[in-house]
Design an enzyme around this catalytic site. Sequence first.
Site, PDB file in Angstrom:
ATOM      1  N   GLU A 149       0.862  -1.210  -0.134  1.00 54.82           N
ATOM      2  CA  GLU A 149      -0.074   0.337  -0.189  1.00 54.82           C
ATOM      3  C   GLU A 149       0.799   1.120  -0.006  1.00 54.82           C
ATOM      4  O   GLU A 149       1.832   1.253   0.729  1.00 54.82           O
ATOM      5  CB  GLU A 149      -0.847   0.010   1.164  1.00 54.82           C
ATOM      6  CG  GLU A 149      -2.119  -0.898   1.282  1.00 54.82           C
ATOM      7  CD  GLU A 149      -2.844  -1.279   2.492  1.00 54.82           C
ATOM      8  OE1 GLU A 149      -2.775  -0.111   3.269  1.00 54.82           O
ATOM      9  OE2 GLU A 149      -3.277  -2.119   2.606  1.00 54.82           O
ATOM     10  N   CYS A 257      -1.555  -6.948   6.728  1.00 48.75           N
ATOM     11  CA  CYS A 257      -0.964  -8.285   6.250  1.00 48.75           C
ATOM     12  C   CYS A 257      -0.173  -8.756   7.297  1.00 48.75           C
ATOM     13  O   CYS A 257      -0.242 -10.070   7.490  1.00 48.75           O
ATOM     14  CB  CYS A 257      -0.244  -7.992   4.924  1.00 48.75           C
ATOM     15  SG  CYS A 257      -1.293  -7.469   3.704  1.00 48.75           S
ATOM     16  N   ARG A 325      -5.504  -0.477   9.994  1.00 46.82           N
ATOM     17  CA  ARG A 325      -5.657  -1.705  10.578  1.00 46.82           C
ATOM     18  C   ARG A 325      -4.431  -2.044  11.246  1.00 46.82           C
ATOM     19  O   ARG A 325      -3.294  -2.231  10.766  1.00 46.82           O
ATOM     20  CB  ARG A 325      -6.024  -2.909   9.330  1.00 46.82           C
ATOM     21  CG  ARG A 325      -7.276  -2.579   8.655  1.00 46.82           C
ATOM     22  CD  ARG A 325      -7.701  -3.652   7.617  1.00 46.82           C
ATOM     23  NE  ARG A 325      -7.175  -3.524   6.458  1.00 46.82           N
ATOM     24  CZ  ARG A 325      -7.328  -4.012   5.193  1.00 46.82           C
ATOM     25  NH1 ARG A 325      -8.150  -4.869   5.247  1.00 46.82           N
ATOM     26  NH2 ARG A 325      -6.938  -3.237   4.108  1.00 46.82           N
TER      27      ARG A 325
HETATM   28  N1  LIG Z   1      -3.635  -4.705   1.364  1.00 47.96           N
HETATM   29  C1  LIG Z   1      -2.416  -5.196   0.875  1.00 47.96           C
HETATM   30  O1  LIG Z   1      -1.594  -4.673   1.029  1.00 47.96           O
HETATM   31  C2  LIG Z   1      -2.612  -6.472   0.623  1.00 47.96           C
HETATM   32  C3  LIG Z   1      -1.118  -6.817  -0.242  1.00 47.96           C
HETATM   33  C4  LIG Z   1      -1.197  -8.082  -0.700  1.00 47.96           C
HETATM   34  C5  LIG Z   1      -2.187  -9.152  -0.612  1.00 47.96           C
HETATM   35  N2  LIG Z   1      -3.241  -8.683   0.385  1.00 47.96           N
HETATM   36  C6  LIG Z   1      -4.266  -9.682   0.663  1.00 47.96           C
HETATM   37  O2  LIG Z   1      -5.340  -9.575  -0.572  1.00 47.96           O
HETATM   38  C7  LIG Z   1      -6.433  -9.969   0.226  1.00 47.96           C
HETATM   39  C8  LIG Z   1      -7.428  -8.410   0.202  1.00 47.96           C
HETATM   40  O3  LIG Z   1      -6.846  -7.590   0.783  1.00 47.96           O
HETATM   41  P1  LIG Z   1      -7.437  -6.162   0.695  1.00 47.96           P
HETATM   42  O4  LIG Z   1      -6.589  -5.339   1.727  1.00 47.96           O
HETATM   43  O5  LIG Z   1      -7.597  -5.745  -0.606  1.00 47.96           O
HETATM   44  O6  LIG Z   1      -8.830  -6.276   1.409  1.00 47.96           O
HETATM   45  P2  LIG Z   1      -9.965  -5.364   1.735  1.00 47.96           P
HETATM   46  O7  LIG Z   1     -10.821  -5.506   2.823  1.00 47.96           O
HETATM   47  O8  LIG Z   1      -9.368  -3.849   1.141  1.00 47.96           O
HETATM   48  O9  LIG Z   1     -11.142  -5.551   0.366  1.00 47.96           O
HETATM   49  C9  LIG Z   1     -12.085  -6.761   0.231  1.00 47.96           C
HETATM   50  C10 LIG Z   1     -13.037  -6.349  -0.501  1.00 47.96           C
HETATM   51  O10 LIG Z   1     -13.774  -7.543  -0.709  1.00 47.96           O
HETATM   52  C11 LIG Z   1     -15.213  -7.102  -0.831  1.00 47.96           C
HETATM   53  N3  LIG Z   1     -16.221  -8.273  -0.626  1.00 47.96           N
HETATM   54  C12 LIG Z   1     -16.194  -9.190   0.417  1.00 47.96           C
HETATM   55  N4  LIG Z   1     -17.013 -10.279   0.329  1.00 47.96           N
HETATM   56  C13 LIG Z   1     -17.181 -10.148  -0.988  1.00 47.96           C
HETATM   57  C14 LIG Z   1     -17.883 -11.004  -2.277  1.00 47.96           C
HETATM   58  N5  LIG Z   1     -18.657 -11.899  -1.658  1.00 47.96           N
HETATM   59  N6  LIG Z   1     -17.953 -10.481  -3.241  1.00 47.96           N
HETATM   60  C15 LIG Z   1     -17.565  -9.300  -3.716  1.00 47.96           C
HETATM   61  N7  LIG Z   1     -16.736  -8.528  -3.030  1.00 47.96           N
HETATM   62  C16 LIG Z   1     -16.436  -8.836  -1.748  1.00 47.96           C
HETATM   63  C17 LIG Z   1     -15.098  -6.221   0.647  1.00 47.96           C
HETATM   64  O11 LIG Z   1     -16.321  -5.357   0.591  1.00 47.96           O
HETATM   65  C18 LIG Z   1     -13.883  -5.366   0.149  1.00 47.96           C
HETATM   66  O12 LIG Z   1     -14.305  -4.043  -0.600  1.00 47.96           O
HETATM   67  C19 LIG Z   1      -6.308 -10.484   1.542  1.00 47.96           C
HETATM   68  O13 LIG Z   1      -6.116 -11.622   1.482  1.00 47.96           O
HETATM   69  C20 LIG Z   1      -5.030  -9.732   2.008  1.00 47.96           C
HETATM   70  O14 LIG Z   1      -4.264 -10.431   2.730  1.00 47.96           O
HETATM   71  C21 LIG Z   1      -3.350  -7.573   0.978  1.00 47.96           C
END
Ligand SMILES: NC(=O)c1ccc[n+]([C@@H]2O[C@H](COP(=O)([O-])OP(=O)(O)OC[C@H]3O[C@@H](n4cnc5c(N)ncnc54)[C@H](O)[C@@H]3O)[C@@H](O)[C@H]2O)c1
Length: 432
Positions: A149, A257, A325
């Site tokens: 991020e 994460c 978070r």
């Molecule tokens: N944030 C980071 O920097 C990062 C980096 C690498 C990997 N990840 C991984 O990627 C994944 C997502 O992380 P994030 O930070 O983007 O999460 P986030 O919480 O920002 O976004 C998740 C989105 O999914 C949506 N959602 C939930 N249920 C749904 C459904 N059934 N259908 C459609 N949309 C739905 C939510 O409303 C939300 O907008 C996690 O597993 C995290 O560990 C995150």
Amino acid sequence: MIGTGYVGLVTGTCFAESGNDVTCVDVDLSKIERLNKGEIPIYEPGLVELVVRNSQAGRLKFTSKAGDVVPHAKCVFLAVGTPQRDDGSADLRILWSALESIAPHLANDTVVVIKSTVPVGTNAEAARRLRELTGREVDVASNPEFLKEGCAIEDFTKPDRVVVGVTRPEVGEVLRDLYQPFLRTEHPFLVMNLESSEMTKYVANCLLATKISFINEMANVCEKVGADINHVRKGIGHDQRIGFAFLFPGVGYGGSCFPKDVRALINVANHYNIKPRILQSVDDVNEAQKEVLFQKLERHFEGKLKGRTIAIWGLAFKPRTDDIREAPALILIDRLLAAGAQVRAHDPVAAENVRKIYGDKVTFCQTPYETLDSADALAIVTEWNEFRNPDFFVLKKLLKSPVIFDGRNLFDPERMRQLGFFYSGIGLESRS
Ligand SMILES: NC(=O)c1ccc[n+]([C@@H]2O[C@H](COP(=O)([O-])OP(=O)(O)OC[C@H]3O[C@@H](n4cnc5c(N)ncnc54)[C@H](O)[C@@H]3O)[C@@H](O)[C@H]2O)c1
């Protein structure tokens, strides 16, 4: 792209930018409404321009109805959250519910790609569930995301490497085509089995978290023995086997994460009767490090924080994001409020998210200087660039007493002493 959060929105937008037709799906209707108006629900530098450009070009769309778009998709990415359960394991309920929502709409040759960070075995389980739900074999690929991020577009479009896990080489080729525009500088596209790909993501995050906890522990020792971690850091970093990356002492890692991924891997190891001693220490050290700024403030004011006003610079878990978070600033605010102190805080973009938690228990200020008004001390928690070169004369004038607890070692301790501050960093001798 199922899930339009930090990962899904960046991934979907970057795939659209390279000429693909992408529809981002989210169950959060307000998010979809805002995105359809060209508003971005998160703060990520450079993202708004890309979203607007690709939406206007008709390559990027947003909807809440998976059923409308999944039947036409060559690939369906799952980028939903995989938060932590109370026992530290990854909570996959959102992922399974997303999988169920797409299953009835999948075309015969569609590849389902899991981008969410998921414990080893999840992709194989997803394939099993899809077989049950559709009555046929569905290709499932693992494609963990390594973006940071605050730097997400740069990371996504110029990845150090792309990792995919597959059970059939042909599926790897579909993903190689998709990623080709981002791999022109010969960065590797690594194909492996599902389990190795799932583990790669956890091992990467756990090693990075280990480096942070390691340097924080060393900083705490330095502080007691009269050494300066900044000098030690340079002393080790020039050794090419060690390097400088991720060896900055601070107030502990946060974010969505590292904390949860370390705990999820601990949980997986426990499941296989392996006692993950290093990982457990990494987590323990980090939890303790989040308390350090408060403990220093408490010691400085001899346990009498009631009625004191503390200014806080930085609330996001790191600069260039509004993500709070597991942010160390939240622990500091909790402890200060519990001790009866007043908190005046500033963050360039994350204040609104913190206001949702504390409401008017914390005074949120428009500028960093405003926080200092009648404050007994300043605590620096996030290393936003704009905090690096303040006007120290203004700082001194506004603070009730010239006391700075710097959780990110932004300033030169000797200079701060000359300017007349009591200055305490991480892993440095406190000077006044
Ligand atoms: N944030 C980071 O920097 C990062 C980096 C690498 C990997 N990840 C991984 O990627 C994944 C997502 O992380 P994030 O930070 O983007 O999460 P986030 O919480 O920002 O976004 C998740 C989105 O999914 C949506 N959602 C939930 N249920 C749904 C459904 N059934 N259908 C459609 N949309 C739905 C939510 O409303 C939300 O907008 C996690 O597993 C995290 O560990 C995150």
